[in-house]
Design an enzyme around this catalytic site. Structure first.
Site, PDB file in Angstrom:
ATOM      1  N   PRO A 116       1.020 -10.435 -14.575  1.00 25.33           N
ATOM      2  CA  PRO A 116       1.534 -11.345 -13.545  1.00 25.33           C
ATOM      3  C   PRO A 116       2.938 -10.933 -13.104  1.00 25.33           C
ATOM      4  CG  PRO A 116       0.770 -12.534 -15.505  1.00 25.33           C
ATOM      5  CD  PRO A 116       0.905 -11.094 -15.880  1.00 25.33           C
ATOM      6  N   HIS A 155       0.551  -9.107 -20.065  1.00 27.14           N
ATOM      7  CA  HIS A 155       0.039 -10.451 -20.322  1.00 27.14           C
ATOM      8  C   HIS A 155      -0.495 -10.672 -21.733  1.00 27.14           C
ATOM      9  CE1 HIS A 155      -1.246 -14.358 -19.329  1.00 27.14           C
ATOM     10  NE2 HIS A 155      -1.765 -14.155 -18.149  1.00 27.14           N
ATOM     11  N   TYR A 214      -8.223  -8.844 -22.722  1.00 26.84           N
ATOM     12  CA  TYR A 214      -7.229  -7.826 -22.378  1.00 26.84           C
ATOM     13  C   TYR A 214      -7.546  -6.431 -22.903  1.00 26.84           C
ATOM     14  CZ  TYR A 214      -4.497 -11.934 -21.172  1.00 26.84           C
ATOM     15  OH  TYR A 214      -4.079 -13.102 -20.609  1.00 26.84           O
ATOM     16  N   SER A 239      -4.768 -21.148 -12.389  1.00 27.34           N
ATOM     17  CA  SER A 239      -3.871 -21.556 -13.458  1.00 27.34           C
ATOM     18  C   SER A 239      -2.733 -22.382 -12.875  1.00 27.34           C
ATOM     19  CB  SER A 239      -3.297 -20.328 -14.172  1.00 27.34           C
ATOM     20  OG  SER A 239      -2.500 -20.711 -15.268  1.00 27.34           O
TER      21      SER A 239
END
Length: 703
Positions: free
Chosen positions: A130, A370, A117, A585
């Site tokens: 997301p 996230h 990240y 995922s």
């Protein structure tokens, strides 16, 4: 009635307001405690182990085989062999890593966070944050929208009292040492964290310092304007009625001032280096510093969105448009990126961890930053929150109302021509990203997770292999695949990677599409072999012996000690192995809610799947600029792959009578075929999407 300024009275009211959430949490926690009484929740979690070097290198070589050319693979094997030599680079770095692990709570955490990240320079919407779609609401007017928003705020604040006290029920492992407690730190970061943009690297900060008072306000964004909504005034938390009143005032203030608004929020959608520079310019003015401080210290952000026309539905959703119903793609797009700067994309602050979204037309959801937490933790919290809100609504609990409440405060900005240019550039860029995103949502209703279970197969492995088969059908190769695997059994545990692109998967895929001759029975043997390999990798990874974090640790420890970078990490094989053309995922929900995210590479797919007992929801994303990737075609092909795998299972199963849900299968399957399809032979069943595969797809070949 005057404000209540007696702290003891406040504490009594506060206690009453939190009693119900405490009862709810205690009830949830007691279920697990009764199921798994042998685990001592007071014992500290173990540290993340450092995996064995040679086992990691064996796994690495294994996953390289299906994705490299013979020449690339030959060179990679030589580099792996050299790295693993006794007394060589590998063993030296392994020793340094073991020493590092002794001094850290979790040796992988900071390196992983930066790599995943903080060092990524791409804009947060689509590329990182997301979106989550909540069950849709039906609002007859603005007042109903604001009442729901007030109930959501109140429910979050109730639940936050448990989070602040670190009193959430402890999550448990559901397999492999069932009941083992999991790390809960992700939950405790959700309402205290904020991502600050930086040059070359961002920072994740927390406002849970004991030196500063706890924040008592949220930020409400309406029509691209920012408002401070104090949720505690003079030691008294606002009632739902008072919150609704304040939200109404905010909407009125926003409507009266909607012309000529500088959409400052869109700066958080810029490339991270550019946003860091723009933030520095903003900070030169004290007015802007105060506004930024209010946003960054807030508990969370609430976005009151404008209604979205149903004409923005996906092009295939004709029925929904005729019935004035927004489809899944439209709802997911709103939560993921706001559908463009002319609609709601600037009605955001993407750096804030939790951004709740409530639109006039009943669309509700979340966009979350996230880096503090994984999707599973967010979903768990949201589902508990929504269930708790419903319980409280039925009980009609009301807090004491405050009659005289000061007006919410609009945040002010001083914008010069340089920042105006930054805003314009950020707006144009995010609109390009949105136009480039190809999002398709498949609701596969022929069967759900119960069917693989009835075949003694893992539903997750079943879907992962279906994804491998699908990719190979479209692109004639396998690629590096990322599937997040929780390592929360360990202190500060986040995720490692399960790689489905194994040699066993490739052997099975080739048999399934006819590249190699195999009977149905042989295909089934290959399927179970590939599935067992997938399950083995998953088990090793969640138990702390994953490959990806280990290789990252070895690479980073070399950098930290100023050592020459080993050739294994500079070879193109390492780059290819970390180019995740399939980023996947599993994010399960118990209600009709779902999560989605964008691809992580320009030529890749993002696939988020949610297996329910009798159906599977799959969100597929790709980028239009890459002419070989089409999300709808991937989804259609995935459906054909799932059906092909089901037919293989049914044709090769042992001839025995099995009762599923109390019904005799008669050639059918659990939660699958409907109506007269139950009596059809597997070979004669075809869905419309299987039939579509016989039609040409010229765009796949770039024509």
């Amino acid at each position: 009635m005057p404000f209540i300024d007696n702290k003891q009275v406040f504490l009594k009211l506060y206690s009453m307001s939190t009693r119900h959430v405490k009862e709810y949490v205690k009830r949830v926690a007691s279920i697990d405690q009764e199921q798994y009484p042998s685990w001592d929740l007071n014992r500290p979690l173990p540290k993340l182990p450092v995996p064995d070097l040679h086992r990691t290198l064996t796994k690495y070589e294994d996953i390289l085989q299906p994705i490299l050319t013979p020449i690339q693979l030959k060179k990679a094997k030589e580099l792996i062999l050299d790295f693993s030599q006794k007394g060589g680079h590998g063993e030296h770095l392994q020793e340094l890593l073991a020493l590092e692990a002794e001094t850290k709570e979790n040796w992988a955490f900071s390196w992983w966070l930066d790599d995943m990240y903080m060092k990524i320079r791409l804009p947060l919407p689509v590329n990182s944050n997301p979106g989550m779609v909540f069950p849709k609401q039906c609002f007859s007017d603005r007042r109903e929208q604001l009442r729901y928003a007030a109930r959501l705020i109140s429910g979050i604040l109730d639940y936050k009292t448990i989070i602040d006290a670190r009193g959430l029920p402890v999550d448990r492992a559901r397999h492999n040492k069932k009941g083992q407690p999991l790390c809960m730190e992700q939950y405790y970061r959700l309402f205290t964290s904020y991502r600050v943009p930086g040059i070359k690297k961002d920072s994740l900060i927390s406002n849970n310092s004991h030196l500063l008072p706890d924040p008592e306000h949220i930020i409400v964004i309406c029509k691209n304007q920012f408002f401070v909504l104090d949720v505690v005034i003079n030691f008294t938390r606002l009632s739902e009625e008072d919150l609704c009143t304040q939200l109404g005032r905010i909407c009125k203030m926003a409507e009266e001032n909607k012309e000529g608004v500088d959409p400052v929020g869109i700066l958080t959608a810029a490339y991270r280096d550019r946003w860091a520079l723009a933030r520095g310019k903003l900070m030169e003015e004290s007015t802007n510093r105060d506004s930024l401080d209010a946003i960054e210290r807030s508990i969370f952000v609430l976005c009151l969105d404008s209604a979205v026309p149903v004409t923005l539905n996906h092009r295939n959703s004709i029925d929904e448009i005729q019935n004035n119903v927004r489809d899944d793609v439209s709802l997911a797009s709103q939560m993921l990126h706001g559908l463009g700067t002319r609609i709601n994309s600037a009605n955001r602050w993407y750096d804030k961890t939790m951004q709740f979204i409530i639109a006039e037309d009943g669309a509700c959801g979340l966009n979350y930053e996230h880096s503090p937490s994984e999707g599973i933790a967010v979903v768990q919290l949201i589902e508990h929150l929504l269930k708790y809100m419903e319980e409280i609504r039925r009980k009609l609990v009301r807090m004491q109302s405050i009659c005289e409440i000061p007006q919410p405060r609009r945040l002010q900005w001083k914008i010069n021509s340089d920042i105006e240019s930054d805003i314009q550039a950020a707006a144009e860029n995010i609109d390009r990203i949105i136009d480039d995103l190809d999002l398709y949502i498949l609701r596969f209703e022929r069967f759900g997770r119960e069917f693989p279970k009835s075949q003694n197969m893992s539903p997750d492995s079943f879907i992962q292999l279906a994804l491998q088969l699908t990719y190979y059908k479209i692109h004639n190769k396998l690629v590096s695949t990322y599937e997040s695997a929780s390592v929360r059994r360990f202190r500060l545990g986040r995720v490692d990677n399960i790689r489905a692109n194994t040699p066993a998967a490739l052997e099975w895929v080739r048999a399934m599409i006819g590249e190699t001759d195999a009977t149905d029975e042989e295909k089934m043997v290959l399927l179970r072999k590939a599935m067992q390999r997938q399950t083995d990798i998953m088990t090793q990874t969640i138990l702390g012996h994953g490959m990806d974090c280990h290789l990252l640790g070895l690479k980073e420890i070399a950098l930290e000690h100023g050592l020459p970078m080993p050739a294994i990490f500079e070879d193109e094989s390492f780059r290819i192995s970390n180019h995740f053309s399939l980023s996947t995922s599993q994010v399960p929900t118990t209600m009709d809610a779902f999560m989605c995210y964008g691809p992580v590479v320009p030529d890749g797919y993002g696939v988020c799947y949610n297996p329910h007992p009798g159906w599977i929801l799959v969100c597929v994303t790709s980028f239009k600029r890459h002419h070989d990737t089409h999300s709808d075609h991937f989804a259609f092909t995935l459906e054909s792959s799932l059906l092909q795998m089901q037919e293989l299972c049914l044709k090769t199963r042992e001839p025995r009578t099995v009762l599923l849900n109390g019904e005799r299968p008669n050639g059918g399957h659990k939660n699958g075929a409907r109506g007269d399809e139950r009596n059809m032979s597997p070979g004669t069943r075809k869905s419309k999407l299987v039939r579509q595969r016989t039609m040409p797809f010229p765009e796949v070949n770039g024509k």
